[in-house]
Design an enzyme around this catalytic site. Structure first.
Site, PDB file in Angstrom:
ATOM      1  N   LYS A   1      11.020  47.991  79.052  1.00 28.44           N
ATOM      2  CA  LYS A   1      11.730  47.879  77.767  1.00 28.44           C
ATOM      3  C   LYS A   1      13.233  47.707  77.976  1.00 28.44           C
ATOM      4  O   LYS A   1      14.051  48.489  77.481  1.00 28.44           O
ATOM      5  CB  LYS A   1      11.418  49.071  76.864  1.00 28.44           C
ATOM      6  CG  LYS A   1       9.963  49.098  76.400  1.00 28.44           C
ATOM      7  CD  LYS A   1       9.706  50.135  75.319  1.00 28.44           C
ATOM      8  CE  LYS A   1       8.353  49.958  74.667  1.00 28.44           C
ATOM      9  NZ  LYS A   1       7.195  50.240  75.551  1.00 28.44           N
ATOM     10  N   PHE A   2      13.599  46.651  78.703  1.00 28.35           N
ATOM     11  CA  PHE A   2      15.021  46.347  78.898  1.00 28.35           C
ATOM     12  C   PHE A   2      15.687  46.226  77.539  1.00 28.35           C
ATOM     13  O   PHE A   2      15.148  45.579  76.632  1.00 28.35           O
ATOM     14  CB  PHE A   2      15.184  45.033  79.679  1.00 28.35           C
ATOM     15  CG  PHE A   2      14.853  45.163  81.133  1.00 28.35           C
ATOM     16  CD1 PHE A   2      15.697  45.856  81.990  1.00 28.35           C
ATOM     17  CD2 PHE A   2      13.697  44.601  81.657  1.00 28.35           C
ATOM     18  CE1 PHE A   2      15.391  45.982  83.338  1.00 28.35           C
ATOM     19  CE2 PHE A   2      13.383  44.726  83.008  1.00 28.35           C
ATOM     20  CZ  PHE A   2      14.232  45.418  83.847  1.00 28.35           C
TER      21      PHE A   2
END
Lengths: 268, 268
Positions: free
Chosen positions: A101-102
């Site tokens: 989940k950059f």
């Protein structure tokens, strides 16, 4: 007179989708799904390498994708965990998605993705990204992501009162359209008409309705048939089961049957 | 007749804010800011421990807060990096904020925060969280965050075309209000009337207007006076400078002067 059948849009088969898709990772994942007859992804949220490797080796034959959270692990190492996962992916023919989940500015995401501590690009095929920071996240990853690997954008979440509004989702879809390396969406339903990307849905559990930390669950049939998603992502439903392999087979069968049902019965 | 001065809202001093605040971390940070006469936070985005420790030891006397991204580092270790940072925080009297941008469902964030690989709770005082996954993120961290530590919610970002709409920001402010352990916001301006939390602004650079990955920069005066933020967060403006200490002093002086100016000239 126009025959009534022209109004019916048939759901495309994996093989048809594979021909439409341009990204290698999409073609590869659809091929695996068709060959292994599974649209089940395992969310392997275990905190030690031994447990993770054992689970993935057992469940691997039944899944098209293994989703990892390496930063929850107490003993991650590149050789001991990353490379062993990669071997299992080859052995059982599945792809690996690191659910990082950059969600930072481009420069930071680039440094996070390329950090040698995890060496994500060496053993994962896909990584997840939020759209919150704008197109810079995916743009920066485009500089460093290897050929054949891709980003999966989080357009919707399964948690209670999450902030993915319609407007937010539209913006995420726009980023997905603008970058070739976005190969799919994390979503609760098929969010667009596009057939060249994959729709993956977390929060699937046969037995539970939720946890006390805001997670909300749906059934495989609801996700695949009613919401027209491609892949169900199952975590606790499998790894907290007394018999993870039996549970994986159960999820696989229900989810794949839902797919075969949805390609044979036309949409109304 | 009502005197005109009643219409003028004076900006509160750090000491007044400290008295209003209820969370220990807010009181502590405001005390440091007042004592060291600095509202500068260093974004220490370096990828090796040696460089990080050297920079933080040199710049530490001039900052109230050091912001880290431990997952960009190639050689992070708890003893070698985390505990040394903690020693420097004591030596130079600053707080540490790990900019993890937690953004997953509660159960996952809890596992990420408590993972012994980083042991975040042992050496960082603050951690950043996105609101995207809903209240579950902060709620789950509430179970595990130590007394005196807190969360800082990302309400706005400094990157081009980021997805923090007005509606999104309102929802983030609601989560901030609902959880006592939210001690501040990452934002581009003072986003609410609340004086018991801290407003921290990244994307500050004196010399540049942006990078090619979507970052956009503002000056310290714009951020502190015009946008009424409390703390400027400076990264590349300091660590990419030929003389990081001289640059830090320059940012500190400009930013702190902006604060003193804003508490003496009433708002109009």
């Amino acid at each position: 007179t126009t025959p009534i059948t022209t109004k019916i849009k048939k759901r495309l088969r994996y093989s048809e989708r594979r021909d439409i898709a341009s990204h290698k990772a999409v073609k590869r994942l659809l091929s695996i799904m068709e060959k292994k007859k599974t649209n089940l992804a395992l969310s392997a949220d275990l905190t030690t390498t031994d447990k993770l490797i054992k689970l993935v080796d057992e469940v691997g034959p039944h899944v098209c994708l293994v989703k990892t959270h390496v930063d929850i692990m107490s003993d991650f190492s590149y050789d001991g965990t990353g490379l062993r996962l990669k071997e299992l992916a080859k052995k059982h023919n599945f792809m690996i998605m690191e659910d990082r989940k950059f969600s930072d500015i481009g420069n930071t995401c680039k440094l996070q993705y390329t950090s040698p501590l995890y060496s994500l690009s060496d053993w994962s095929d896909l990584v997840t990204c939020h759209g919150i920071a704008g197109p810079g996240t995916v743009n920066a990853l485009s500089d460093v992501i290897p050929e054949g690997s891709g980003c999966v954008l989080v357009a919707e979440m399964s948690s209670r009162a999450c902030l993915t509004s319609s407007e937010y989702k539209e913006s995420v879809l726009r980023i997905a359209r603008d970058f070739d390396n976005v190969i799919g969406l994390i979503c609760q339903r098929k969010l667009s008409e596009r057939e060249d990307i994959l729709y993956m849905t977390p929060g699937v559990n046969i037995d539970k309705e939720g946890d006390r930390l805001g997670q909300q669950y749906h059934s495989p049939e609801e996700v695949i048939i009613r919401k027209e998603s491609d892949i169900i992502i199952v975590g606790r439903g499998i790894y907290e089961s007394a018999d993870p392999v039996a549970s994986a087979i159960q999820y696989k069968n229900r989810s794949y049957s839902a797919y075969t049902e949805s390609i044979t019965i036309p949409e109304h």
